[in-house]
Structures are given as structure tokens and as C-alpha cells.
Design an enzyme around this catalytic site. Sequence first.
Site, short mmCIF file in Angstrom:
data_model
loop_
_atom_site.label_atom_id
_atom_site.label_comp_id
_atom_site.label_asym_id
_atom_site.label_seq_id
_atom_site.Cartn_x
_atom_site.Cartn_y
_atom_site.Cartn_z
N HIS A 183 0.83 -1.21 0.00
CA HIS A 183 0.00 0.00 0.00
C HIS A 183 0.86 1.26 0.00
CE1 HIS A 183 0.98 0.87 4.21
NE2 HIS A 183 0.86 -0.42 4.43
N GLU A 259 -2.12 -7.03 7.83
CA GLU A 259 -0.85 -6.92 8.53
C GLU A 259 -0.93 -7.61 9.89
OE1 GLU A 259 2.23 -7.03 8.82
OE2 GLU A 259 2.78 -5.12 7.91
#
Length: 379
Positions: A183, A259
Site C-alpha cells: 500500500h 498486517e
Amino acid sequence: MAARFIVEADGGSRGNPGPAGYGAVVRDGDTGQIIAEAAEFIGHATNNVAEYKGLIAGLRAARDLDPDASVDVRMDSKLVVEQMSGRWKIKHADMQPLAAEARTVLPRARVTYTWIPRERNKDADRLANEAMDAGRDGRQWEPKPKAAVAAVDEPPLETAAPKAGWAAPADLGTPTTFVLLRHGETPLTPEKRFSGSGGSDPELSDKGRWQAERAAEALAARGSVQAVVASPMLRTRQTAETVAARLGLEVRYEDGLREVDFGAWEGLTFAEVRERYPDDLTAWLGSAKARPTGSGESFTTLTHRAGVARDKILARYAGKTVLVVSHVSPIKTLVRLALGAPPDSMYRMELSAASICAVQYYADGNASVRLLNDTSHLR
């Protein structure tokens, strides 16, 4: 969206009772591709006990892939199907605890049972026989590795991806390609603060949105991406949606790509963690099984989660090029697994915001890393 799986299970006994084993496969409910296998030699038992053991193993494998999944169990055992469906009573004392155990794996409302003829249950039957063969030889059945590192006589890797995409030599067959996009930046990124799945879930910064646009331009120019899968966190959603809009594709979200939960370390810098939690940080840096302070996730846990996500994507998009939008730790884990590298190799990889990596997976189980931390589109 919760997954839909098909579980095919079987069991056998050579003697009834005799040396027994079970096998089970989990298939993607949409594609029919096998995404998990289980088998075990269980010693001296009857056919019915082995069949129930296979059912339990198949349900557990499906639950491990997605605990919210709905499952259609398909077996060639009329007895197990009718008993688990509630149409036949379970009178045998050996069957009652096994049936009760099977019902605890997943909620009843999310599991259906269907009888199929034996010839349509060949994969589970094959695994059950492999398990019994293993028991005969004095060993337990072991699964074949799904992402083994390429053999030493594999053809040389290309030094750069060709303009049309990440094509591979034709004699290796059509691989499934993961284009791994981290990202874009968030306000925490330039400050190098821990930002996992247990923190504030920050959005992209202005620079992060610019990085997502540049990645979209670069990937559109290649023209090879056929699907987009992303972590459900805000920063990955924003990055993925920016690229997908440019490519004219929809985004599918996969929780296994999120994550790590960094617990009490969320929002802190490395120096701050070292000052406040020195022992926990030392343990974490020294072992993949150690967890950040207050977190329930280690890198070992992440490896399992990311591996399951990888296998689900491979099953759904076999032979295609898939953009996988994720975070530092999951992407490094997928690269590490493809290389067959040890867990501490993750500390030796650089992965910049909005960088691109590429990994190819072949039908024989081999994997090939084609690109790592490419940021040329950001210059």
C-alpha cells in the site's frame, strides 16, 4: 464475504476392523479447485470410524481456511451422511462421540451433507489409501509441499519482466503470477512507526494517494493484471481501489492478507519499543514464534495465515496474473516462502511503500521470485 467450500471425505479399513486411515480434501466452492488436503493413518479401526475421522479432518481444514465459511460435505458413506443430516439415529457407541465432535467444528446451520457415488469421491479415497499405505510402511502420511523452492536445474530466471507482463518460459506451463503491491504511505509510514492490524487503521496520506495513482498507471501500462485481491484494511483498500478503477476490475478482499497485530507496539517507533519493551523486542527479533507485547500474532502465525490466503488465491485464479495488495509483513512472508528462505530473512528485505514484487507459482509446486521492491514507477 465468507467463503463457500466443498469438503470431500472418506475413510477405509483393510480388514474392517483392521489397519485404517482417512482422507479429506477442501475445494473452493466456486472453482472446484482443491485448496487443502488432510490424511492420517489411525491404526486399528473400522471403516465407519475412519469415515467419521475423515469428516472431522475435512471440516477442521475448512474452518482453518475460513472460520465463517459455509461447507457442503460430500461423502460416499450413506451412513455418515444420513446420521449427520439427522435422518438416521446413531446407535453405535463408537460413532456417537465422533458425530458429536464433528458437530462442534462449525455451526450446524453452515454445514450441509450430500451423498455422492464412490467414483466421485476419488481424491478423498486416494488420500485414505495413501495414509493406509504409509501406516503399513511404519510412517505417517505427509502432504506434498505446495510452494517448494525451484530445483537447481530450473531454467535461468529472466533479469527483468518483459513489457507485456511477467511471462514465463512456455515449457514450464502457464504459471499463476502474484504481483505484490505494498500500500501507499500513511502518516505513520515516514515516521517508521509500527502500524499493524491492531492499531488505528490509518488512511493514505496525500503522498500515499499519489503513489497509488502512479502504481495504477504502471500496472495499466503492462496490461497483464486479470484480478485484484487485497487486505481489508483501509490503506490497502484505498490503494487497491485506485488501481482496480484504472484497470476496470473489481477488488476481492482476503483477511489473510492483513498486517500483523503489533499489540502494544502499534504507533510506536522501533526506538520507543526498544526503550519500553526491550525483552519482548529481543525475543521477537530472535524467534518467529515470539509475539509483540500484548499481541496474539507471531510471524509463525502470520506464515500460516498468509500461506492459506496464497493457496485460496491460487485455487481461484489458476494460470492468471493477480494483483495482491497487502502490507510489509505478509508480502515479505510470501516472498520468503517462495524462496524457501528461513524466517529471519524477512529482516534482510527492503520493501518500500507502493513497491512492487512478483512471484510466479507453477502447477508442480515450484515458485519463482521475479521481482523485488520495484519502485521505478515512483520516480
